[in-house]
Design an enzyme around this catalytic site. Structure first.
Site, short mmCIF file in Angstrom:
data_model
loop_
_atom_site.label_atom_id
_atom_site.label_comp_id
_atom_site.label_asym_id
_atom_site.label_seq_id
_atom_site.Cartn_x
_atom_site.Cartn_y
_atom_site.Cartn_z
N THR A 381 0.90 -1.17 0.00
CA THR A 381 0.00 0.00 0.00
C THR A 381 0.93 1.20 0.00
O THR A 381 2.11 1.07 0.34
CB THR A 381 -0.91 0.01 1.25
OG1 THR A 381 -1.73 -1.16 1.23
CG2 THR A 381 -1.77 1.24 1.38
N THR A 399 -3.90 1.47 -2.80
CA THR A 399 -3.26 0.16 -2.66
C THR A 399 -3.67 -0.83 -3.74
O THR A 399 -4.72 -0.68 -4.38
CB THR A 399 -3.66 -0.44 -1.28
OG1 THR A 399 -2.91 -1.63 -1.05
CG2 THR A 399 -5.14 -0.79 -1.21
N GLY A 473 0.90 -0.78 5.26
CA GLY A 473 1.18 -1.75 6.32
C GLY A 473 0.02 -2.63 6.75
O GLY A 473 0.01 -3.10 7.89
#
Ligand code: GLY
Length: 572
Positions: A381, A399, A473
């Site tokens: 992302t 993302t 993340g």
């Protein structure tokens, strides 16, 4: 000779004074007066800076930057994915855009399950079925239509130039190129090999020029026809034909029906600051505000940065917010009774605080959950933070889900498809203590958006944006953003230090805390464990991209997390 020296000096001074794109080192932020762009790829940051320098606003720069990242950072920058954009103008105007992918019309609740009720061959993450209907192009187009100032076609040109003329491949891509080489004879990945390998066969070494002619053609269709250049006509047909040929679900109807939503951002308050974040289908805003509300009742500054006492309080806030995330959150168009107001209220946080002991860990309630699969968290992302000369701010995260998404390039179109369907809860009713969630709000349904952890956020004070922040993340994103905000407001760190500091992650289940592999002392760890927390160590958490505006002195500070290999803050 003298003349030559003079010309060189002039050129040098022009570069220094016109575009002084200061680069950052360690915990010192980049300082500028007129605008700032922070992204995970230096070329995209420079494109954004150029757009701002020629008079574009923060929305213009975010559009140009996002299209550039789709070319220069293919691990996460994208045309074939989706995301969220949060805007806060210096005049106090706030809005947000939801361009998260949708499940195709033909999707079904059990589409990834075999006869044994288990996920078939990791198909929710690694197959053409894992692809959601992309939202990025529609989102960027809508944001531009509503608030852009420069012509759309100008904003696409830098990305087209990079795709057509090429740019230097960096070491960052090497693992993926090796993977592509190993899979080049698989017909599903033939177009991936064509796009990513030299002559469709060999790996580009870092420093070699990499061109993407098919992607350039797709970008030109978008440049000419706006969102229709993707969702209708040739690009839509290339996607739908590819799907039909290889057993995917997305049709031309799915594409033509896709729409971006403009939503009121979610608002919270933390120690006299406004928190402006993304509402569902992002879980980020709700969980972030819930955690900040819990923490507001403790003296975090006094507890000390990354002391055992403050890490304990952070953990307890994380545990509770992530439990609520799993139990209640999903696409609001399909879950009309989601208790967002309650979850983000100060009263609810006060109730939750009552269950927190100052020196003893709580236990995540996993009594009713059986063990099964370990849940992989994608570190991918990417996030863009932008502030323009008027102090308007954009925080945008988008993302492909995993690094390089499904790894499948659409033949003839040159871009990667997401594997975002993996963000739905795959097995109805099945939640386990290792982090697989099977709760109702995020089960698969046609045209539904999968729950996301992306947390593009703007912190404001006195009606003006102050901190623009976000990170990649997976599920760790929300905790990364939380810790940058706490570092800024409670621990008074500059933005670079706030972004760089070591971070932790707890997500309710599994009931353990991840520490990054550096930066928390053994003494702290011992005291923290003695409170009853289980700890494991591993890798890096996120790549936060932050901007802080000092309104009093008219400076803008930017910081690209050094956890990102090619990231850069560029101001002017
Ligand atoms: N695919 C990562 C997220 O949306 O949270």
């Amino acid at each position: 000779m003298k003349q030559k020296f003079k010309s060189l000096l002039c050129l040098f001074l022009a570069v220094i004074f016109y575009f002084p794109s200061f680069s950052q080192s360690g915990r010192t932020p980049v300082k500028a007066e007129n605008g700032m762009v922070v992204t995970s790829h230096y070329l995209a940051s420079e494109v954004g800076r150029d757009i701002l320098a020629k008079g574009g606003n923060a929305i213009d720069a975010s559009v140009a930057t996002a299209f550039t990242l789709a070319v220069t950072l293919p691990s996460a920058g994208n045309l074939g994915g989706g995301g969220f954009l949060v805007y806060y103008g210096s005049d106090g105007h706030k809005t947000s855009f939801n361009f998260r992918e949708k499940a195709p019309l033909a999707a079904t609740i059990n589409m990834f399950l075999g006869e044994d009720g288990k996920i078939k061959d990791n198909s929710n993450h690694e197959s053409l079925l894992s692809v959601g209907v992309p939202g990025t192009v529609a989102g960027l187009y809508k944001a531009h239509q509503k608030m852009g100032s420069l012509p759309w076609d100008e904003l696409l040109q830098p990305a087209i130039d990079f795709a057509e003329n090429g740019f230097e491949s960096t070491y960052n891509m090497n693992w993926f190129l090796k993977w592509v080489k190993d899979h080049k004879d698989d017909e599903l990945y033939a177009a991936t090999a064509e796009a990513f390998l030299k002559n469709g066969k060999e790996i580009y070494n870092s420093g070699e020029t990499w061109k993407q002619p098919d992607l350039a053609k797709t970008l030109k269709r978008i440049q000419k026809n706006g969102a229709d250049g993707f969702y209708k006509g040739k690009t839509a047909k290339l996607i739908a034909d590819f799907m039909e040929e290889h057993g995917g679900l997305i049709t031309e109807e799915d594409l033509s029906k896709y729409e971006t939503e403009e939503l009121e951002p979610l608002e919270g308050r933390y120690r006299r600051h406004e928190i402006i974040a993304m509402p569902p289908p992002s879980s980020g805003g709700v969980a972030l505000i819930e955690m900040l509300n819990i923490l507001e009742g403790f003296d975090i500054e006094e507890a000390g940065h990354n002391s055992a006492a403050s890490l304990h309080l952070l953990t307890e806030a994380m545990r509770r917010a992530y439990a609520d995330r799993a139990l209640y959150l999903g696409d609001p168009n399909f879950n009309i009774e989601m208790p967002v107001e309650k979850l983000t209220s100060k009263e609810y946080a006060a109730e939750l605080r009552e269950g927190i002991e100052l020196k003893k860990s709580s236990v995540s309630d996993s009594a009713n959950f059986n063990n099964a699969h370990a849940q992989y968290e994608s570190p991918q992302t990417t996030h863009i933070s932008i502030v323009d000369k008027d102090g308007n701010a954009v925080s945008m995260t988008y993302t492909l889900e995993r690094s390089y998404g499904s790894k499948i390039v659409v033949e003839g179109a040159g871009f990667l498809l997401n594997n975002e369907m993996g963000d739905f809860n795959p097995i109805p009713g099945y939640t386990d203590s290792r982090g697989l969630i099977g709760t109702n709000p995020n089960l698969i349904a046609p045209e539904k958006r999968m729950l996301s952890s992306m947390t593009p956020t703007i912190v404001a004070k006195d009606g003006k944006p102050l901190l623009v922040i976000g990170s990649p993340g997976g599920r760790t994103i929300i905790n990364t953003v939380l810790q940058v905000i706490v570092n800024t407001i409670d621990h008074k760190m500059n933005v670079a230090k706030a972004v760089e500091s070591p971070r932790i992650h707890h997500q309710w289940l599994p009931d353990r805390t991840r520490f990054e592999d550096w930066g928390i002392s053994p003494d702290t760890r011992r005291i923290y464990k003695e409170m009853g927390h289980e700890v494991y160590e591993g890798g890096k958490q996120g790549q936060a991209m932050g901007i802080y505006i000092d309104w009093e002195n008219n400076f803008i500070y930017g910081a690209a997390d050094s956890r990102s290999y090619d990231g850069k803050a560029v101001g002017f």
